[in-house]
Design an enzyme around this catalytic site. Structure first.
Site, PDB file in Angstrom:
ATOM      1  N   SER A 129       5.759   3.394  -1.651  1.00 12.71           N
ATOM      2  CA  SER A 129       6.985   3.671  -0.902  1.00 12.71           C
ATOM      3  C   SER A 129       6.621   4.303   0.432  1.00 12.71           C
ATOM      4  O   SER A 129       5.446   4.529   0.731  1.00 12.71           O
ATOM      5  CB  SER A 129       7.887   4.627  -1.696  1.00 12.71           C
ATOM      6  N   LYS A 130       7.655   4.600   1.226  1.00 11.75           N
ATOM      7  CA  LYS A 130       7.424   5.123   2.575  1.00 11.75           C
ATOM      8  C   LYS A 130       6.630   6.423   2.594  1.00 11.75           C
ATOM      9  O   LYS A 130       5.957   6.716   3.561  1.00 11.75           O
ATOM     10  CB  LYS A 130       8.773   5.334   3.284  1.00 11.75           C
ATOM     11  N   ARG A 131       6.733   7.173   1.501  1.00  7.51           N
ATOM     12  CA  ARG A 131       6.001   8.451   1.522  1.00  7.51           C
ATOM     13  C   ARG A 131       4.474   8.230   1.508  1.00  7.51           C
ATOM     14  O   ARG A 131       3.705   9.129   1.811  1.00  7.51           O
ATOM     15  CB  ARG A 131       6.436   9.348   0.362  1.00  7.51           C
TER      16      ARG A 131
END
Length: 468
Positions: A241-243
Site C-alpha cells: 500500500s501507499k505506506r
C-alpha cells in the site's frame, strides 16, 4: 466466437484510479503469456461502476500501459458500451429459469443479514424471491439461480484444484436496478464473447471464480483456464500500500525509473527462471510460462528495484537515455537543444547514478554556473589563487584538449610547479561543478569545453578575491 486454439488473454482494469503496481504485474503476466504463445492480448476497461469510473483514470491506465511497453492487440473495449449484450444474456437466463427478478429492499436485505449472523448462519441471500416469478419493476434487480447442492471445482493453473461447496455460494445479483450488470456477470459475458482462453489475475479473485464458472455453465459457454497469481506484499509482509512507498506505475516514471527496469522487476515478483535476475524483453517472452509462477506472496523490495534501475541506466542505449532524462532537465528550465552536448553529459553521469532524477540533479552544473555550497567553498581559499592563475594561463595555451591531452596537462602542470594533484584536484572540481563529488575532472573538462572551463576557473579566482 473466436478460434479457441489461439491463446487469448486480457487485462481488465477498472478506471477508478491510477495503474497500481499489482495491476501492472497482472497486465505484464497476461501480455507475456500471450506473446510467448504467439497469441492475442486484449485490453478491456471495466467501467460499469458509473459513480467511480472516470475518463481521467482511463487515460492514466492507458498511458502507464504504453510507458511499460505493454501494447494490446485488441481494444480498449469499454463495458459501458456493451450494455445491450449483458441485457441479452440476462434475458436469456430469465427465460430459461436460471435467473429471476428480486424486489427485496436494501433495508430488508440488511435485516436478513443481521438475523443470519445472529443465528450463526452464513449471511447469504435467503431466496425470498426465488420462486415468486416476479416481473421487471423499476426497483427490481436480477439474481442468478445458483445450485444449492453439489460442488464447483476451480482447476487453477497455479494453486491446483480448489473445491467450493455450492451451498456456500449465493444467488448473486447479476443486474442492478439501473440496468447495469454487476462485475461477476459482465466479466463472464465479456470473457466468453471475446474468446478469452486464459484468465490470469490476482488471487483476491479466487472467491469470485466458482460463481463465474456457474455462470459460464448456465450461459452454455466454454470455461477458460484460470491462474490466480499471489498478491504483492510490502517489506513488512502486509499487503502493498501507499505506506510502503509509491504504488502507482507513473510515480516510478516521475521518480526517474526506466520502464524496462520496472518490467524486469515486476516479472520477478512471483515468477522465476532459474537464478536469472536480469532479462531482456526477448528473453522474457521466450521463457515466461505459468508453471514458473509460485504460490507464495511476493515481497516488494524498493532497494532491488533501485539496483535494477541503476543497471539499466548503465546499459541503456545512449540516445534512448538522453531522450529519457531530457524532460527532467527541461522541467528545471535548462536549454536542452544541443543533443551532442546532452550525450556527453549523460556519458559522464550514467555510471554514477541510480535514477534519472539523480542524473538530472547531478548534471545541473553542466547547464548553469556552479553554486558553491558551504562545504565546497572551503576549498576556494587564498592559498589556491596562485595555482588557479597558473592553471588558467597554461590551460589557455595547452595544444591537446582531448581526454588524454587533459590527463597529460595535469601531469605536466604538477611536474613543472611541484604542486601535487591531490592539492589542486578538489578546488578545481569545486570551481567547475560547485560540488566535492562529480565525474572525473578530465570528463567534466572535456564535456564543458575549454572556454567554459577557463570561465569557471576565473570565476572561482574572483570568488577567492571577494571572500579572502
Amino acid at each position: 466466437m473466436t478460434n479457441t486454439h489461439t491463446v487469448r488473454t486480457r487485462f481488465a482494469p477498472s478506471p477508478t484510479g491510477y495503474l497500481h503496481i499489482g495491476g501492472a504485474r497482472t497486465a505484464l503476466f497476461n501480455w507475456l503469456y500471450a506473446r510467448h504463445y504467439d497469441g492475442v492480448f486484449i485490453l478491456r476497461i471495466e467501467d460499469t461502476d458509473q459513480l467511480r469510473s472516470t475518463e481521467e483514470s482511463t487515460r492514466a491506465i492507458l498511458e502507464a500501459m504504453s510507458w511499460l511497453g505493454l501494447n494490446w492487440d485488441e481494444g480498449p473495449y469499454f463495458q459501458a458500451e456493451r450494455l445491450e449484450m449483458y441485457q441479452e444474456m440476462t434475458e436469456k437466463l430469465i427465460k430459461e429459469g436460471k435467473a429471476y427478478y428480486c424486489t427485496c429492499s436494501p433495508e430488508e436485505l440488511e435485516q436478513k443479514r443481521k438475523q443470519a449472523l445472529a443465528e450463526g448462519r452464513k449471511p447469504k441471500y435467503d431466496g425470498t424471491c426465488r420462486d415468486r416469478h416476479l416481473t421487471k419493476t423499476k426497483e427490481a434487480v436480477v439474481r442468478f439461480r445458483a445450485p444449492e447442492v453439489g460442488i464447483t471445482t476451480v482447476h487453477d493453473l497455479i494453486k491446483g484444484d480448489i473445491v467450493f461447496q455450492n451451498e456456500e455460494l449465493d444467488d448473486l445479483v447479476i443486474q442492478r436496478s439501473d440496468g447495469y450488470p454487476t462485475y461477476n456477470f459482465a466479466v463472464v459475458v465479456d470473457d466468453a464473447l471475446m474468446g478469452i482462453t486464459h484468465v490470469i489475475r490476482g488471487d483476491d479473485h479466487v472467491n469470485n471464480t466458482p460463481r463465474q464458472i456457474l455462470l459460464y455453465e448456465a450461459l452454455g459457454f466454454p470455461i477458460p483456464k484460470f491462474a490466480h497469481v499471489p498478491m504483492i506484499l510490502g517489506p513488512d509482509k502486509t499487503r502493498l500500500s501507499k505506506r510502503h512507498g509509491a504504488t502507482s506505475v507513473m510515480a516510478y516514471k516521475e521518480m526517474g525509473y526506466l520502464p524496462e527496469a520496472l518490467v524486469n522487476y515486476l516479472v520477478r515478483l512471483s515468477w522465476s527462471h532459474g537464478d536469472q535476475e536480469i532479462f531482456s524483453l526477448e528473453e522474457l517472452i521466450r521463457y515466461f510460462d505459468i508453471d514458473g509462477v509460485g504460490k507464495s506472496p511476493a515481497v516488494f523490495n524498493p532497494d532491488k528495484l533501485l539496483w535494477l534501475n541503476q543497471y539499466y541506466i548503465r546499459h541503456y542505449p545512449l540516445e534512448k537515455l538522453v531522450a529519457s532524462v531530457k524532460p527532467f532537465w527541461e522541467k528545471k528550465g535548462y536549454d536542452v537543444s544541443d543533443t551532442d552536448y546532452l550525450k556527453k553529459i549523460v556519458q559522464d553521469l550514467k555510471p554514477r547514478v541510480k535514477t534519472l532524477v539523480e542524473m538530472a540533479e547531478q548534471g545541473a552544473f553542466y547547464f548553469e554556473e556552479p553554486h558553491y555550497d558551504e562545504t565546497a567553498s572551503t576549498y576556494l581559499t587564498a592559498s589556491m589563487k596562485p595555482h588557479f592563475r597558473k592553471l588558467i594561463t597554461r590551460l589557455r595555451e595547452w595544444p591537446d584538449y582531448t581526454k588524454e591531452g587533459i590527463g597529460n596537462f595535469f601531469q605536466s602542470f604538477t611536474e613543472e610547479t611541484g604542486v601535487k594533484l591531490k592539492v589542486i584536484a578538489q578546488p578545481i572540481r569545486v570551481a567547475l561543478t560547485g560540488k566535492t563529488v562529480s565525474p572525473g575532472l578530465d570528463e567534466i573538462m572535456l564535456t564543458l569545453g575549454r572556454q567554459q572551463v577557463l570561465r569557471r576557473l576565473e570565476r572561482a579566482e574572483n570568488y577567492i578575491d571577494n571572500t579572502g
